[in-house]
Design an enzyme around this catalytic site. Sequence first.
Site, short mmCIF file in Angstrom:
data_model
loop_
_atom_site.label_atom_id
_atom_site.label_comp_id
_atom_site.label_asym_id
_atom_site.label_seq_id
_atom_site.Cartn_x
_atom_site.Cartn_y
_atom_site.Cartn_z
N HIS A 198 0.89 -1.16 0.05
CA HIS A 198 -0.07 -0.02 -0.07
C HIS A 198 1.03 1.27 -0.07
O HIS A 198 2.18 1.13 0.71
CB HIS A 198 -0.79 -0.01 1.30
CG HIS A 198 -2.37 -0.64 1.19
ND1 HIS A 198 -2.72 -1.15 2.33
CD2 HIS A 198 -3.07 -0.88 0.18
CE1 HIS A 198 -3.84 -1.62 2.04
NE2 HIS A 198 -4.14 -1.47 0.77
N CYS B 170 -2.43 2.82 9.08
CA CYS B 170 -3.62 1.83 8.57
C CYS B 170 -4.56 1.83 9.49
O CYS B 170 -5.91 1.70 9.10
CB CYS B 170 -2.88 0.45 8.56
SG CYS B 170 -1.48 0.02 7.44
N1 ARG Z 1 -4.27 -7.11 6.57
C1 ARG Z 1 -4.43 -5.83 5.89
C2 ARG Z 1 -4.52 -6.07 4.35
O1 ARG Z 1 -3.62 -6.67 3.93
C3 ARG Z 1 -3.66 -4.79 6.25
C4 ARG Z 1 -4.10 -3.58 5.78
C5 ARG Z 1 -3.16 -2.44 6.25
N2 ARG Z 1 -3.70 -1.23 5.78
C6 ARG Z 1 -3.22 -0.23 5.29
N3 ARG Z 1 -3.71 1.08 5.08
N4 ARG Z 1 -1.85 -0.21 4.65
O2 ARG Z 1 -5.28 -5.80 3.65
#
Ligand code: ARG
Length: 274
Positions: free
Chosen positions: A173, A267
């Site tokens: 991300h 996150c």
């Molecule tokens: N387990 C989640 C996923 O893989 C983690 C999300 C993390 N969020 C972020 N904004 N980077 O989607």
Amino acid sequence: MDQQRFPRKRTYLMCSPEYFTVEYAINPWMDVTTPVDRDLAVKQWDRLRETLVGLGHEVHLLTPEQGLPDMVYAANGGFVVDGSVYGARFKHEQRTAEAAAHHAFYEAQGWRFIAPGETNEGEGDFAYVPEAHGGLILAGHGFRTEIPAHAEAQEALGRPVVSLRLIDPRFYHLDVALAAIDDANIVYFPGAFSAASQRVLTQLFPDAVIADDEDALAFGINLVSDGANVVLNSEATRLAGKLKAVGYTPVPVELAELKKGGGSVKCCIAELRH
Ligand code: ARG
């Protein structure tokens, strides 16, 4: 010489990790065989919430839902700029249902909501820098959010969107590789981006704080800043030092349990921008 930094009051959205588990793996950080201490996750998350409130910010809460273990990562449920919300459409079906919960929250609060047609994971892949170039949206693609969503976000929000290509699956991300540290500047780890995207960032943000792989791997860049106070993962001591050297006040928080899901401070937090 130390620069004076001034905080601006923020409104945030968070969601308790009451139902947090790691029962599927959709990013390289997730390992379904690693046990998760949910009580500790809740405690650490609560400390994060208290830290934000203690800094004078307003924190809204989204009601967690059983069966949606990643709902704690509230940043992924939408992207809010100038009072308008561009809704999320998750890549993985395990998280699809989270979008409706976020949509319902924004509707109930009376925000202007734009339903997405394209795959995008909200603030996970979109960042906003209000005083850079008149108000700039930075957008990641490569793992989760798809390029057509960048154009859709630009039409929904009426701000220029700059597409950046993520190339390292550990930084799946945008918000684990880049963050706004004040209204005009960012911190980022160049190695997470394609060479061309690195050039774009150098051109747009010549004064950016540059993080390295160690900072990024400690989830240091997954931070939230109010322009002066930078709330970041306590493991990222080196990045904290770099930010301090340019006048910011690092506020470390421990989020070891939530790191097991592949996320940290940012996150867990969506910013609601009026
Ligand atoms: N387990 C989640 C996923 O893989 C983690 C999300 C993390 N969020 C972020 N904004 N980077 O989607």
